[in-house]
Every structure is written in structure tokens, then in C-alpha cells.
Design an enzyme around this catalytic site. Structure first.
Site, PDB file in Angstrom:
ATOM      1  CB  SER A  52     -30.827 -22.645 -13.109  1.00 23.91           C
ATOM      2  OG  SER A  52     -31.853 -21.436 -13.484  1.00 23.91           O
ATOM      3  CB  THR A  69     -28.896 -17.981  -9.168  1.00 25.59           C
ATOM      4  OG1 THR A  69     -27.904 -19.100  -9.447  1.00 25.59           O
ATOM      5  CG2 THR A  69     -29.284 -17.573  -8.060  1.00 25.59           C
ATOM      6  CB  THR A  73     -28.853 -21.516  -7.274  1.00 26.09           C
ATOM      7  OG1 THR A  73     -28.504 -21.810  -8.632  1.00 26.09           O
ATOM      8  CG2 THR A  73     -28.094 -21.793  -6.290  1.00 26.09           C
ATOM      9  NE  ARG A 102     -20.267 -25.308  -8.091  1.00 29.92           N
ATOM     10  CZ  ARG A 102     -20.928 -24.302  -8.461  1.00 29.92           C
ATOM     11  NH1 ARG A 102     -22.246 -24.402  -8.096  1.00 29.92           N
ATOM     12  NH2 ARG A 102     -20.504 -23.106  -9.134  1.00 29.92           N
ATOM     13  CB  THR A 146     -26.962 -14.443 -11.057  1.00 30.99           C
ATOM     14  OG1 THR A 146     -27.160 -15.669 -11.891  1.00 30.99           O
ATOM     15  CG2 THR A 146     -26.472 -13.200 -11.847  1.00 30.99           C
ATOM     16  N   GLY A 147     -24.267 -16.245 -11.677  1.00 30.18           N
ATOM     17  CA  GLY A 147     -23.215 -16.574 -12.478  1.00 30.18           C
ATOM     18  C   GLY A 147     -22.452 -17.730 -11.932  1.00 30.18           C
TER      19      GLY A 147
HETATM   20  C1  SD4 Z   1     -23.770 -21.274  -9.078  1.00 29.98           C
HETATM   21  N1  SD4 Z   1     -24.104 -18.867  -8.862  1.00 29.98           N
HETATM   22  O1  SD4 Z   1     -23.961 -22.445  -8.276  1.00 29.98           O
HETATM   23  C2  SD4 Z   1     -24.761 -20.073  -9.162  1.00 29.98           C
HETATM   24  C3  SD4 Z   1     -25.421 -20.512 -10.038  1.00 29.98           C
HETATM   25  C4  SD4 Z   1     -25.657 -19.462 -11.211  1.00 29.98           C
HETATM   26  O2  SD4 Z   1     -25.264 -19.154 -13.465  1.00 29.98           O
HETATM   27  O3  SD4 Z   1     -26.066 -18.495 -10.709  1.00 29.98           O
HETATM   28  N2  SD4 Z   1     -25.311 -20.026 -12.472  1.00 29.98           N
HETATM   29  O4  SD4 Z   1     -22.467 -20.898  -9.542  1.00 29.98           O
END
Ligand code: SD4
Length: 323
Positions: A79, A181, A199, A209, A232-233
């Protein structure tokens, strides 16, 4: 409470070093020495690299840059950077940002075919009058500055994408095998803060996106008088609440890092409880205050972060969580 008073309180009101289990350490004095925290288990090797760079005197910015590059370079980190999972068109597109003690910052978004977006972000900060370059503009800038073009889609990621195409269902996995991330926050010997975030974004996202990670205030924010935070997330949820900036603002208003992270996760919860993405929503924050207190906190179980300081040689800590 006035800013200066808050900082003073953070120093005077602190107690002896606490345990790792309660997720927060209060410092004895205003100079806790260097401390680095970063998201997920890939933060462990990344912190080690950052720590070594810092010890060699290369400075906090270089330390966070090269720390997170470790994840960008590693094709097994699915990721971040090279080997990251692609969007639904099979393209690996990268987002990153970096910020220093003076609020100088640089970012790239929707960058393709360049392995180390964090270093391009740093150059945007240092060599341009802008904060963010995106897409082809970011790519051209990178090439002009000596970065090499390469295919970032590994065979493994290509196979996963082909499998995904069979159902083409967009439901980001809550914690992708515990790596995600990488966001890194660093407090140096002089109590200056630095941060970096990089990320490949949410797997199977729409082409074009951009998530929270390259957005200063969403994926990363720091105020050298107060503290730093990173996320993160699911990026959309973090952008909707200006997540990292809000964590820092909560610290400015007197909250410790853990309470500040909790407050923003609470806001995200209230905003998303009745939305379809609630089912798969995960967000996590890390925060590091000017006085060295730190915390990690997430909406759902499974988030962890790495800590490195004089006493801790890159340990992984399970973050507290809401549900
Ligand atoms: C995103 N926050 O692109 C980043 C990726 C991530 O779990 O952390 N995903 O939304």
C-alpha cells in the site's frame, strides 16, 4: 488557554515516564530527546532508518524522508510506493507529503511511475513556490529533477488486480494485513517537529482519486509550537474532518495526544455512522506533542504504530480503539 500557557503546562504539569500499555508517556522535562512514531508495522524498520539518519546529524527532514522511503522501496508493502496495489484501471498512483518545523511543506498527488514520491514532495517544497504538484505535472517535475521512470506494478499486484476485476467491488479492507499508509512524526533533540506521509492510496480506487495522505491538514499536519499528527485509513473520512489539523488543534486547546485523537475519531464516527462506508470504515491517527507525549488511536481494532526513542529501539504498539 493561551498557546504559551498550554505549552508551559505540558512541561510543568507532566509526571514521570509511564507505561507503554496505556499508550501515552508523560515526560519529565521539555526536552525528551529524539522520538519517532510511525504508522503500522512497516514503521518499525522505517523508524530505525530515520533514527540512524538523525543520529548521524542529517536532520529531522532527511530522517523522515528516508525513513518512509524504506516502505516506498519495498515491493512487499502493498500500500506504499513500488508494489502498491493499483487503482481499478491497474495503475499505481501515489500520494505523499512532507512538512517541517517552519510549516514549510510539499506534496505530490496522483503521481505515477516514480518510486519515491516523498522525495519529490520534498523537492516541491524546496524548489518551487507551490505546495503540491499533481499527475503529469508532478511526474514531469520529478523527471526533470533526476528521478527515473519505472513500472511500479509488480506481478503480485497485477494478479491481485485481475482477481479484483472479477467482482469489481469497492470495499476497502479495514486493516490490510496490518500494513498500510506510512505516516511518520519526529521530534528532534531541539524539540523541533517533522512529518512525512506516503501511500499508494486505497486499493481499487477510481483512476484520478486522491486521498488524504498528500493533503496538508488531512493526512499530516504539524505546528511546531504544539505538536504533530498524521492519519491512516479511509482518506475521504479524514478529509471531511480535516483530521490531522484537528488533532493538532485539539492539542493546542489543551488535550493530550490520546484525547485529541479520540476527539477526531469521535467526529468521524458521528459523521459516518449512517453512511454506507461505515461498514468498512477504518481511520487511525498518531500524534506527538511538543513535550514528547504521544499516542495512536483508531476507530476499529487492528491499528498499530512504531515507537523509537532513547529507551525504545523501534517497538510496535497496539493502538487503543473505539469499537
Ligand atoms: C488513502 N489514507 O488514500 C490513504 C490510504 C490508507 O487505509 O491509509 N488506507 O485513503
Amino acid at each position: 488557554m493561551k498557546r504559551r500557557n498550554f505549552i508551559k503546562k505540558g512541561v510543568i504539569g507532566s509526571v514521570a515516564v509511564g507505561s507503554l500499555s496505556n499508550n501515552i508517556i508523560s515526560m519529565k522535562n521539555s526536552n525528551p530527546g529524539p522520538r519517532i512514531i510511525s504508522t503500522w508495522k512497516h514503521g518499525v524498520p522505517a523508524n530505525k532508518i530515520a533514527w540512524e539518519r538523525l543520529k548521524k546529524g542529517e536532520g529531522g527532514l532527511t530522517a523522515v524522508e528516508y525513513g518512509v522511503r524504506d516502505s516506498e522501496d519495498n515491493p512487499d508493502e502493498r500500500s506504499v510506493g513500488y508494489g502498491g496495489l493499483p487503482d481499478r484501471e491497474g495503475k499505481v498512483t501515489l500520494d505523499a507529503c512532507i512538512m517541517d518545523k517552519n510549516n514549510d511543506c510539499g506534496a505530490v498527488s496522483f503521481l505515477q511511475n516514480i518510486k519515491n514520491p516523498i522525495s519529490v514532495a520534498r523537492l516541491v517544497m524546496e524548489k518551487t513556490p507551490h505546495v503540491m504538484l499533481s499527475g503529469k505535472g508532478a511526474y514531469d517535475f520529478a523527471i526533470k529533477n533526476g528521478f527515473k521512470s519505472m513500472n511500479l506494478l509488480t506481478e503480485k499486484s497485477k494478479k491481485d488486480w485481475e482477481n479484483w476485476l472479477k467482482k469489481s467491488e469497492y470495499k476497502p479492507v479495514i486493516n490490510i494485513e496490518n500494513h498500510d499508509t506510512i505516516s511518520m512524526l519526529l521530534l528532534d533533540e531541539e524539540n523541533n517537529l517533522f512529518g512525512a506521509c506516503t501511500t499508494s492510496g486505497a486499493a481499487w480506487k477510481m483512476h484520478g482519486r486522491v486521498g488524504d495522505s498528500p493533503i496538508i491538514g488531512a493526512g499530516l499536519f504539524l505546528d511546531n509550537e504544539v505538536g504533530a499528527a498524521a492519519s491512516t485509513g479511509l482518506g475521504e473520512a479524514v478529509i471531511r474532518t480535516a483530521g490531522s489539523a484537528m488533532v493538532v488543534e485539539c492539542m493546542r486547546n489543551g488535550m493530550n495526544p490520546l484525547d485529541a485523537c479520540k476527539e477526531v475519531v469521535e467526529r468521524i464516527t458521528n459523521l459516518h455512522r449512517n453512511r454506507p462506508e461505515w461498514e468498512y470504515l477504518q481511520v487511525g491517527f498518531i500524534a506527538l506533542s511538543k513535550s514528547g507525549d504521544y499516542a495512536g488511536y483508531s476507530l476499529k481494532k487492528g491499528f498499530n504504530y512504531a515507537l523509537t526513542d532513547k529507551e525504545n529501539d523501534s517497538v510496535l504498539i497496539d493502538a487503543d480503539y473505539k469499537v
